[in-house]
Design a protein around this motif. Structure first.
Motif, short mmCIF file in Angstrom:
data_model
loop_
_atom_site.label_atom_id
_atom_site.label_comp_id
_atom_site.label_asym_id
_atom_site.label_seq_id
_atom_site.Cartn_x
_atom_site.Cartn_y
_atom_site.Cartn_z
N ALA A 1 -44.74 16.62 -17.42
CA ALA A 1 -44.54 17.22 -16.13
C ALA A 1 -45.74 17.09 -15.23
O ALA A 1 -46.78 16.65 -15.64
CB ALA A 1 -44.24 18.67 -16.33
N GLN B 1 -44.60 24.83 -15.63
CA GLN B 1 -44.40 23.40 -15.40
C GLN B 1 -43.35 23.20 -14.29
O GLN B 1 -42.30 23.84 -14.31
CB GLN B 1 -43.93 22.76 -16.70
N TRP C 1 -41.15 20.90 -13.70
CA TRP C 1 -39.80 20.56 -14.19
C TRP C 1 -39.08 21.81 -14.66
O TRP C 1 -37.90 22.01 -14.36
CB TRP C 1 -39.88 19.53 -15.32
N LEU C 2 -39.76 22.67 -15.41
CA LEU C 2 -39.15 23.91 -15.88
C LEU C 2 -38.81 24.81 -14.70
O LEU C 2 -37.75 25.45 -14.69
CB LEU C 2 -40.09 24.63 -16.84
N GLN D 1 -35.58 23.89 -13.34
CA GLN D 1 -34.48 24.28 -14.22
C GLN D 1 -34.17 25.77 -14.10
O GLN D 1 -33.02 26.18 -14.07
CB GLN D 1 -34.83 23.93 -15.68
N GLU E 1 -44.09 25.67 -20.47
CA GLU E 1 -43.61 24.30 -20.33
C GLU E 1 -42.17 24.21 -20.81
O GLU E 1 -41.76 24.89 -21.76
CB GLU E 1 -44.50 23.39 -21.18
N GLY E 2 -41.37 23.35 -20.19
CA GLY E 2 -39.97 23.19 -20.57
C GLY E 2 -39.75 22.09 -21.58
O GLY E 2 -40.63 21.26 -21.82
N ASN E 3 -38.56 22.07 -22.15
CA ASN E 3 -38.18 21.05 -23.13
C ASN E 3 -37.58 19.86 -22.39
O ASN E 3 -36.38 19.62 -22.41
CB ASN E 3 -37.18 21.65 -24.13
N GLN E 4 -38.45 19.10 -21.72
CA GLN E 4 -38.03 18.05 -20.80
C GLN E 4 -37.39 16.86 -21.53
O GLN E 4 -37.88 16.42 -22.56
CB GLN E 4 -39.24 17.55 -20.01
N PHE F 1 -35.54 14.92 -26.25
CA PHE F 1 -36.28 16.04 -25.67
C PHE F 1 -37.73 16.00 -26.15
O PHE F 1 -38.05 15.51 -27.22
CB PHE F 1 -35.64 17.38 -26.06
N PRO G 1 -40.06 9.37 -20.12
CA PRO G 1 -39.13 9.35 -18.98
C PRO G 1 -39.39 8.14 -18.10
O PRO G 1 -40.41 7.50 -18.19
CB PRO G 1 -39.48 10.63 -18.24
N SER H 1 -49.98 20.12 -20.66
CA SER H 1 -48.83 19.91 -21.54
C SER H 1 -49.22 19.94 -23.00
O SER H 1 -50.36 19.64 -23.37
CB SER H 1 -48.16 18.57 -21.22
#
Length: 483
Positions: free
Chosen positions: A22, A40, A42-43, A46, A111-114, A248, A288, A298
């Protein structure tokens, strides 16, 4: 591995090589004077779209593991697993609980589970790898082929029984074969299972890991048409950590965390080093698409920096998004400036073994003028033949199957990366006491300056460029430099 005539077109699934993390914490939801830990971006996006009753998986970073654990409990989240050495707890819960954990004492980042993706032989003549093996020896007095070093390949998996990975005595080059078994929908929890001699590459992205493992350490083989080939480090040992389709980030981070905890004795304390050498390098060909900002907060970056401190090099594919230098398209974690973390661009030797070839058009470029986004080094990644059974999804995209479909030709920075991973094993054999920083410096400072593409400019460890980094890796020169 050997390069063949066919050039396979890049596809998003077969040849991408970045693992985007992220954007920086400074771009998160922290407002001036807020007591909330940064989240993060990205999170954050979401959380803005998730329904209130929809659970999600997060990585809670703390000042230490105890603080992160207390915060997870206090917020009502369910702990899934812990990355002890970097103070991160993986947990699941509702959006309101995720927001609540940010206010807990000791929480530094959430942090998200991107989602991430797999990123899709080379001529060992272009890299001077064959020359190094035939003319140089390691500190142990044997040919410079990576002996005494294990390479951890974090990818879709491997078939340890493939003939390309078979030692003369019938044993496999794969000394440890792990399968990360994850919760199937969100991979909120992942645990390693010893798969023994089982094929762990029978997944949706199957074939990618098999191809990569062969590039790292394929043994000497002669195909039915007389073609002779081998991997970059045909004497190295392989530790395969299958993360399935690598959908993920937590699955990939769990694999890096396993290496951090087990690199000194990957097969267990009771197994002799001669049978199962320490892991000195991880090979990472996933992530990604489209690049993204480097995120020092991260878990991936914390893990790879911890690995460097313990003597393990991390190698990343720089990505397959091409570009012209007008913007940064490089793989985010690959841009870590920590010495000993190496990003790899794809070089094309025109199927001749020439050292004056071209930068692959698909290879991700950094942004001209911003050296923090440039790849570090180039290695052959276009039209690479390696172990890749035709019935597997990734392998079926190759256009040059050989020996009943046991080998095929694929292109991508995913293929360039394992070349460097194998070469790192050779350098550690040349000097077992080298540090990750010294390994990277040796590779970059001795690179061959092929001229295709952007001009070189003054940088660290010699001149560099936004498309090919310091140039084409030169194994002989690097090995001599590191002794």
């Amino acid at each position: 591995m050997k390069r063949t005539r066919a050039v396979v077109a890049m596809t998003a699934t077969a040849a991408l090589a970045v693992m985007a993390l992220a954007t920086p914490a400074s771009a998160g939801l922290m407002s001036s004077g807020s007591s909330l830990a940064p989240v993060q971006p990205w999170l954050a996006s979401q959380l803005g779209t998730l329904k209130s009753a929809t659970p999600t998986t997060v990585l809670v970073h703390g000042t230490d593991t105890a603080a992160a654990t207390r915060a997870v409990q206090a917020a009502g989240l369910r702990r899934v697993t812990t990355f002890e050495k970097i103070g991160v707890v993986v947990a699941t819960g509702l959006p309101t609980q995720v927001q609540a954990v940010r206010s807990q004492p000791g929480v530094t980042y959430v942090e998200g589970n991107q989602p991430i993706e797999m990123l899709l032989s080379t001529s060992n003549k272009a890299t001077r790898g064959d020359e190094a093996r035939n003319t140089l020896t390691g500190a142990d007095g044997t040919a410079l082929d990576g002996k005494g070093v294990s390479v951890a390949v974090i990818d879709s998996g491997v078939d340890p029984t493939h003939p390309f990975l078979k030692n003369p005595d019938g044993t496999s080059a794969v000394v440890k074969n792990l399968k990360m078994v994850c919760e199937p929908v969100t991979e909120s929890t992942c645990a390693p299972v010893d798969a023994g001699s089982a094929d762990t590459d029978l997944v949706s992205g199957g074939g990618h890991g098999m191809h990569v493992n062969g590039i790292v350490a394929g043994r000497d083989v002669t195909l039915s048409d007389g073609t002779k080939m081998h991997g970059a480090a045909p004497g190295a040992s392989l530790v395969s950590i299958s993360t399935g389709a690598v959908l993920f980030i937590i699955g990939a981070d769990a694999a890096l965390n396993w290496v951090l905890e087990n690199h000194n004795a990957p097969c267990g304390a009771g197994v002799a080093v001669s049978k199962c050498p320490p892991i000195k390098v991880t090979s990472n060909s996933y992530g990604p698409t489209g690049g993204g900002a480097f995120d020092p907060n991260s878990a991936t970056v914390k893990l790879q920096r911890a690995l460097v401190k313990e003597g393990v090099v991390t190698v990343w594919a720089n990505g397959n998004d091409g570009g012209d230098g007008s913007k940064d398209l490089s793989n985010p974690p690959a841009k870590d400036p920590t010495p000993g973390i190496i990003s790899v661009a794809s070089y094309f030797d025109q199927n001749t073994g020439t050292r004056d070839g071209t930068v692959s058009t698909f290879s991700s470029r950094g942004k001209a003028g911003d050296q923090s986004t440039y790849p570090d080094i180039s290695a052959p990644g276009e039209s690479i033949t390696s172990s890749c059974r035709i019935y597997l999804p990734i392998c079926s995209s190759g256009l040059d199957p050989k020996d009943g479909g046991d080998y095929n030709t694929i292109s991508g920075t995913s293929m360039a990366t394992p070349h460097i991973s194998g070469i790192v094993a050779q350098l550690f054999q040349a000097n077992p006491n080298a540090t990750p920083a010294q390994v990277e410096a040796a590779i970059e400072s001795t690179a061959y300056k092929y001229t295709n593409g952007a001009p070189y400019e003054a940088g660290t460890n010699g001149t560099t460029s936004f498309d090919k980094g310091h140039g084409l890796v030169d194994v002989v020169a690097a090995a001599n430099a590191i002794r």
